[in-house]
Motif scaffolding. Structure first.
Motif, PDB file in Angstrom:
ATOM      1  N   PRO A 266     -11.382  -5.717   5.843  1.00 50.12           N
ATOM      2  CA  PRO A 266     -10.120  -5.924   5.075  1.00 50.12           C
ATOM      3  C   PRO A 266     -10.488  -5.760   3.677  1.00 50.12           C
ATOM      4  N   GLY A 267     -11.536  -6.382   3.323  1.00 51.90           N
ATOM      5  CA  GLY A 267     -12.117  -6.471   1.869  1.00 51.90           C
ATOM      6  C   GLY A 267     -12.083  -4.999   1.434  1.00 51.90           C
ATOM      7  N   LEU A 268     -12.848  -4.159   1.949  1.00 55.22           N
ATOM      8  CA  LEU A 268     -12.801  -2.954   1.642  1.00 55.22           C
ATOM      9  C   LEU A 268     -11.736  -2.066   1.624  1.00 55.22           C
ATOM     10  N   PHE A 269     -10.802  -2.362   2.667  1.00 58.51           N
ATOM     11  CA  PHE A 269      -9.510  -1.596   2.731  1.00 58.51           C
ATOM     12  C   PHE A 269      -8.710  -1.897   1.603  1.00 58.51           C
ATOM     13  N   ILE A 270      -8.624  -3.343   1.314  1.00 57.53           N
ATOM     14  CA  ILE A 270      -7.845  -3.490   0.076  1.00 57.53           C
ATOM     15  C   ILE A 270      -8.160  -2.896  -1.188  1.00 57.53           C
ATOM     16  N   LEU A 271      -9.605  -2.798  -1.086  1.00 57.38           N
ATOM     17  CA  LEU A 271      -9.885  -1.991  -2.611  1.00 57.38           C
ATOM     18  C   LEU A 271      -9.378  -0.514  -2.513  1.00 57.38           C
ATOM     19  N   ALA A 272      -9.506   0.015  -1.477  1.00 59.69           N
ATOM     20  CA  ALA A 272      -9.195   1.447  -1.166  1.00 59.69           C
ATOM     21  C   ALA A 272      -7.665   1.579  -1.457  1.00 59.69           C
ATOM     22  N   PHE A 273      -6.772   0.818  -0.977  1.00 61.58           N
ATOM     23  CA  PHE A 273      -5.330   0.578  -1.062  1.00 61.58           C
ATOM     24  C   PHE A 273      -5.106   0.329  -2.240  1.00 61.58           C
ATOM     25  N   VAL A 274      -5.860  -0.422  -3.169  1.00 64.55           N
ATOM     26  CA  VAL A 274      -5.447  -0.632  -4.491  1.00 64.55           C
ATOM     27  C   VAL A 274      -5.620   0.625  -5.393  1.00 64.55           C
ATOM     28  N   PHE A 275      -6.816   1.457  -5.306  1.00 60.57           N
ATOM     29  CA  PHE A 275      -7.062   2.496  -5.855  1.00 60.57           C
ATOM     30  C   PHE A 275      -5.681   3.504  -5.481  1.00 60.57           C
ATOM     31  N   LEU A 276      -5.516   3.818  -4.196  1.00 60.37           N
ATOM     32  CA  LEU A 276      -4.387   4.538  -4.062  1.00 60.37           C
ATOM     33  C   LEU A 276      -3.120   3.962  -4.411  1.00 60.37           C
ATOM     34  N   GLN A 277      -3.126   2.715  -4.476  1.00 71.69           N
ATOM     35  CA  GLN A 277      -1.874   2.170  -5.097  1.00 71.69           C
ATOM     36  C   GLN A 277      -1.757   2.373  -6.587  1.00 71.69           C
ATOM     37  N   ILE A 278      -2.727   2.360  -7.350  1.00 71.36           N
ATOM     38  CA  ILE A 278      -2.743   2.751  -8.900  1.00 71.36           C
ATOM     39  C   ILE A 278      -2.344   4.127  -8.971  1.00 71.36           C
ATOM     40  N   CYS A 279      -2.779   5.230  -8.045  1.00 69.38           N
ATOM     41  CA  CYS A 279      -2.358   6.681  -8.269  1.00 69.38           C
ATOM     42  C   CYS A 279      -1.119   6.552  -7.975  1.00 69.38           C
ATOM     43  N   LEU A 280      -0.517   5.980  -7.034  1.00 69.61           N
ATOM     44  CA  LEU A 280       0.684   6.188  -6.431  1.00 69.61           C
ATOM     45  C   LEU A 280       1.784   5.535  -7.527  1.00 69.61           C
ATOM     46  N   GLY A 281       1.404   4.493  -8.306  1.00 67.65           N
ATOM     47  CA  GLY A 281       2.024   4.003  -9.492  1.00 67.65           C
ATOM     48  C   GLY A 281       2.104   4.798 -10.269  1.00 67.65           C
ATOM     49  N   LEU A 282       1.175   5.495 -10.868  1.00 66.95           N
ATOM     50  CA  LEU A 282       1.348   6.759 -11.960  1.00 66.95           C
ATOM     51  C   LEU A 282       2.124   7.682 -11.493  1.00 66.95           C
ATOM     52  N   ALA A 283       1.942   8.014 -10.433  1.00 69.42           N
ATOM     53  CA  ALA A 283       2.616   9.114  -9.859  1.00 69.42           C
ATOM     54  C   ALA A 283       4.470   8.780  -9.728  1.00 69.42           C
ATOM     55  N   THR A 284       4.599   7.419  -9.400  1.00 67.85           N
ATOM     56  CA  THR A 284       6.012   7.091  -9.382  1.00 67.85           C
ATOM     57  C   THR A 284       6.555   6.950 -10.552  1.00 67.85           C
ATOM     58  N   ILE A 315       6.597   9.387  -2.727  1.00 68.85           N
ATOM     59  CA  ILE A 315       6.008   9.058  -3.624  1.00 68.85           C
ATOM     60  C   ILE A 315       6.419   7.541  -4.009  1.00 68.85           C
ATOM     61  N   VAL A 316       7.588   7.602  -4.110  1.00 66.66           N
ATOM     62  CA  VAL A 316       8.108   6.233  -4.777  1.00 66.66           C
ATOM     63  C   VAL A 316       7.957   5.383  -3.613  1.00 66.66           C
ATOM     64  N   THR A 317       8.555   5.722  -2.428  1.00 61.42           N
ATOM     65  CA  THR A 317       8.432   4.692  -1.101  1.00 61.42           C
ATOM     66  C   THR A 317       7.046   4.486  -0.683  1.00 61.42           C
ATOM     67  N   ALA A 318       6.376   5.551  -0.907  1.00 61.97           N
ATOM     68  CA  ALA A 318       4.798   5.077  -0.604  1.00 61.97           C
ATOM     69  C   ALA A 318       4.184   3.985  -1.564  1.00 61.97           C
ATOM     70  N   HIS A 319       4.647   4.012  -2.576  1.00 58.21           N
ATOM     71  CA  HIS A 319       4.105   2.837  -3.573  1.00 58.21           C
ATOM     72  C   HIS A 319       4.657   1.624  -3.145  1.00 58.21           C
ATOM     73  N   VAL A 320       5.924   1.514  -2.583  1.00 56.70           N
ATOM     74  CA  VAL A 320       6.478   0.115  -1.871  1.00 56.70           C
ATOM     75  C   VAL A 320       5.535  -0.161  -0.812  1.00 56.70           C
ATOM     76  N   ALA A 321       5.173   0.829  -0.023  1.00 56.76           N
ATOM     77  CA  ALA A 321       4.692   0.603   1.312  1.00 56.76           C
ATOM     78  C   ALA A 321       3.180   0.217   1.092  1.00 56.76           C
ATOM     79  N   THR A 322       2.529   0.940   0.399  1.00 60.74           N
ATOM     80  CA  THR A 322       1.149   0.551  -0.012  1.00 60.74           C
ATOM     81  C   THR A 322       1.190  -0.872  -0.661  1.00 60.74           C
ATOM     82  N   GLY A 323       1.970  -1.175  -1.164  1.00 65.96           N
ATOM     83  CA  GLY A 323       2.097  -2.510  -1.947  1.00 65.96           C
ATOM     84  C   GLY A 323       2.077  -3.600  -0.863  1.00 65.96           C
ATOM     85  N   ALA A 324       3.054  -3.246   0.255  1.00 64.62           N
ATOM     86  CA  ALA A 324       3.096  -3.984   1.375  1.00 64.62           C
ATOM     87  C   ALA A 324       1.743  -4.283   2.214  1.00 64.62           C
ATOM     88  N   LEU A 325       1.034  -3.198   2.203  1.00 62.34           N
ATOM     89  CA  LEU A 325      -0.161  -2.826   2.896  1.00 62.34           C
ATOM     90  C   LEU A 325      -1.296  -3.770   2.281  1.00 62.34           C
TER      91      LEU A 325
END
Lengths: 346, 452
Positions: A266-284, A315-325
């Motif tokens: 979970p610790g490593l997944f969170i980091l990966a999701f956070v990086f993905l989320q930052i990219c999705l945030g910029l894209a959003t 992209i916008v919806t994935a940003h929401v969903a990744t936040g949930a993850l």
């Protein structure tokens, strides 16, 4: 009963594991994720009022609404009614969870917890209904925030009903007899206090970030530009805080010689999701408001936003969903960290 | 056995991490108080952000007028204006239309205005609130929630001026021009393409923009009347709504005058579409790399060379602002009309921070100097087809420093039509655009988007 006796009882549940309860909890958790996706699509497409009544659908019983009209009518109607049906599925699963808990669960407090889960899913549905009946975007925003909270609750249910959780105590006992087995490693190296606290802080920050994101997403024409700007700054600051917290957590879970069963992934997944989320945030931001500094990015300066376009919406919806993850994974990490400490200290 | 018998549930749950409630609260206070404070702040903002938007008075214009006349407008003066505007235009929820107005239809306004919803037949309502309000604001003041963070700022419709249109400077755009901007979007800006919307929805939005524009211009004119023409201290009134019941005939006479102001603002929008520009016969127009026929390439290259001479020469003088390389770096510092309206027009220097402060408080957005288009990027915001660039040259860009070219035969020293097309060819073949080897040809449809 002394403080220590009651605390011991709360962790002394090595024989309480129920496959049925855990199965329901897992399926419930998994069902909430697409529910958040579809809910996100409802907001992305502004489809919250595509069905004007609740709990019915255009006068029909929700479950009897003709599928042909639902699926081949407008897109907004499809996602809004689909969201309601998926929500109902989560409700049914929460009922199943409670029944399974009443039948098979040995921990009394967990039965109460399952009742709370059912009440939470009902409350979430009612909030959605209030949003429709009052046609109030404030309630849409609250519904969005509590939706993510419900995913955390469902995740917690799955974690607390899992074999790992139930048998952590047993693993501790085994470790006294075995020096080499994997369970012994778990028991000997519980999460550090720092990790447990960092995981808790990460969970809180991640959820605050979700709330800030929901504010931005559900902004109305009545919001002052200054308030919107403040929200953007809060969202960016919290993104930095969540990133730092996730880096800290990742560093703590991969420390040499500190392999912690059930915590590292979970610790490593969170980091990966956070990086993905930052990219999705910029894209959003780009698909909503374009590139802020066009002169620095001539290639992106040619981009024309497509309102309600496929990729823009994804992209916008994935940003929401990744936040949930992230919130969900932080819940797993937080609970497992504290649990490993609890069983180790008793 | 009853399944929920047991000890206090709260205590049981709080104890599972391994510490008691008092320990929990102690740690909670010391470690998590800040995140909680942030959450509390966010929740407080959550309940403050859900207000239904309504038309707000043009506070910026009021401030400019008050600065001009050196005194504040009275509540009666402002109240009369707001009441009159609302009587003629209705609210953001329920728009009204004056009888006899043909530029817009009430049905389309009703579809664009009000709350967001759709019906079982998939007809969508509240289109403006759904698609536009975040940037352009409820009253079309270009001051939606996101406005401050956007570059360029969203258009303020209330001045009735629009950049990209087929009509000459000073004229309103046609409804088709507005619809085209809605369909195409504006590349490199926050203005999206709404091409996925139905034609009826685009038309409803275009008419709502006209409605907001007419409303904004009428409000400005009425504010000017109460501040400059009427003398309230001597008993003048713009309109006295008390007369509506007491002396209906007098009220009607007053109201008719105001309606004529609004009608004239709507009437300006009844513009006929000018004919599309005709491509030249002597040489092709487009990108050299796209043309296969060697004779056409030769003609096109010669046209590009002529265009370059015009671009850097004194006749067209494009390079004075766009620079010889097209980068736009040589332009003198200047501000657009929407900024000058509350700065230069009110004798305020846009760079005087102290002077603009009250205006910023009244709703103005921080002045940002205009930048001429960097033509090397190959992005023309008003559309990248040859016809679009032709129209930008001959009509200029309203509200900016881009002037309309002087054309023969109206101006003896002006450009010929073929010379304008030479300039178009040069712009289309700027080095960075041509080097990519794709793009617009002479046969490109007029509604093609920016060069890709």
């Amino acid at each position: 009963m002394s403080r220590y006796d009651s605390a011991k009882t709360s962790v002394d549940d090595s024989n309480a594991y129920s496959k049925a309860v855990h199965l329901f909890a897992m399926v419930l958790t998994i069902s909430v994720f697409p529910l958040i996706w579809v809910g996100g699509l409802v907001t992305t497409y502004g489809a919250g009022m595509a069905v004007p009544d609740w709990p019915g659908t255009y006068g029909w019983n929700m479950f009897l609404y003709p599928p042909s009209t639902w699926l081949y009518g407008g897109f907004d109607l499809m996602v809004e009614h689909g969201h309601r049906l998926l929500g109902s599925l989560s409700g049914v699963l929460a009922i199943g969870l409670l029944i399974a808990a009443l039948l098979f669960e040995k921990r009394r407090w967990f039965k109460w917890w399952c009742l709370f889960v059912l009440l939470a899913v009902i409350a979430q549905g009612v909030l959605g209904g209030v949003r429709v009946r009052l046609d109030a975007r404030t309630f849409a925003m609250i519904h969005g925030c509590t939706g993510q909270l419900f995913l955390a609750i469902a995740t917690a249910t799955a974690v607390m009903s899992s074999r790992w959780w139930i048998r952590a105590r047993q693993a501790l006992e085994n470790s006294k007899n075995s020096k080499t087995s994997e369970v012994a490693t778990l028991a000997r190296t519980p999460a550090t206090r720092t990790l447990a606290r960092a995981a808790t802080a990460l969970l809180l920050f991640a959820y605050c970030q979700v709330v800030a994101g929901a504010q931005l997403r559900h902004v109305t024409g009545g919001t002052e530009p200054g308030s919107f700007m403040a929200l953007v700054h809060i969202h960016l600051t919290l993104a930095a805080v969540v990133l730092i917290a996730s880096l800290l957590v990742a560093a703590l879970v991969v420390r040499p010689g500190r392999l912690l069963g059930g915590v590292r992934s979970p610790g490593l997944f969170i980091l990966a999701f956070v990086f993905l989320q930052i990219c999705l945030g910029l894209a959003t931001w780009i698909v909503n408001y374009a590139v802020p500094w066009q002169e620095l990015m001539p290639e992106l300066a040619r981009y024309t936003i497509q309102a309600k376009g496929y990729w823009e919406s994804v992209i916008v919806t994935a940003h929401v969903a990744t936040g949930a993850l992230i919130v969900s994974m932080a819940t797993v990490l937080c609970l497992r960290s504290w649990r490993s400490r609890a069983v180790a200290s008793h | 056995m009853y399944p929920f018998q047991g000890r206090n549930l709260t205590l049981a749950i709080l104890r599972f991490p391994g510490f008691t409630m008092s320990q929990f609260l102690k740690r909670f206070n010391s470690t998590y108080i800040r995140p909680l404070a942030v959450t509390g702040l966010l929740c407080a903002m959550m309940f403050g952000c859900g207000r239904d938007p309504e038309f707000a008075p043009n506070k910026l214009r009021i401030k400019v007028i008050e600065t001009e006349i050196g005194q504040d407008l009275t509540a009666t003066e402002l109240g009369d204006v707001q009441q009159a505007v609302e009587e003629m235009f209705g609210s953001a929820e329920v728009p009204k239309l004056i009888e006899g107005v043909e530029a817009v239809s009430l049905d389309r306004l009703r579809q664009a205005a009000g709350r967001v919803y759709s019906d079982e037949q998939d007809v969508h309502f509240g289109l403006y609130r759904k698609h536009c309000i975040r940037c352009h604001g409820t009253a079309g003041d270009g001051r939606g929630p996101a406005a401050r963070l956007l570059s360029p700022y969203p258009r303020d419709f209330r001045l009735g001026k629009f950049k990209f249109k087929s009509t000459p400077q000073g004229s309103k755009p046609t409804a088709d021009d507005l619809a085209r901007t809605l369909r195409m979007g504006i590349p490199g800006t926050s203005m999206p393409s709404f091409s996925l919307l139905r034609d009826s929805e685009i038309e409803a939005l275009a008419e709502y923009v006209i409605y907001l524009s007419a409303r904004g211009e009428t409000e400005r004119e009425l504010l000017n009347q109460v501040s400059h023409t009427l003398d309230y201290s001597r008993g003048d009134r713009l309109i006295d709504f008390d007369l509506k019941t007491k002396k209906p005939a007098d009220f009607d006479a007053q109201f008719d005058k105001l309606e004529s102001v609004a009608k004239s603002n709507y009437a300006k929008w009844q513009v006929a579409s000018p004919p599309s520009p005709k491509l030249p016969t002597a040489f092709p127009v487009g990108v050299v790399a796209d043309v296969e026929d060697s004779a056409s390439i030769d003609q096109l290259q010669k046209s590009v060379a002529r265009g370059r001479q015009l671009f850097i020469g004194n006749l067209a003088s494009c390079s004075k602002c766009h620079g010889e390389d097209g980068s736009g770096s040589t332009a003198p510092k200047d501000y657009d009309l929407w900024t000058k309206d509350w700065t230069v027009a009110a004798n305020i220097n846009p760079e005087d921070k102290a002077a603009i402060k009250p205006m910023l408080k009244a709703g103005a957005l921080k002045p940002v100097p205009m930048r001429p288009r960097d033509l090397r990027e190959g992005v023309c915001r008003g559309g990248g087809s040859p016809e679009d660039i032709y129209l930008r040259i001959v009509n200029g860009i309203e509200g900016t420093s881009m002037p309309a070219a002087a054309l023969q035969p109206n101006v003896s020293e002006g450009l010929t039509t073929d010379q304008v097309w030479d300039l178009v060819n040069f712009v289309l073949n700027m080095p960075s655009v041509a080097s990519e080897g794709k793009l617009v040809t002479a046969n490109a449809e007029s509604d093609q988007g920016a060069p890709q």
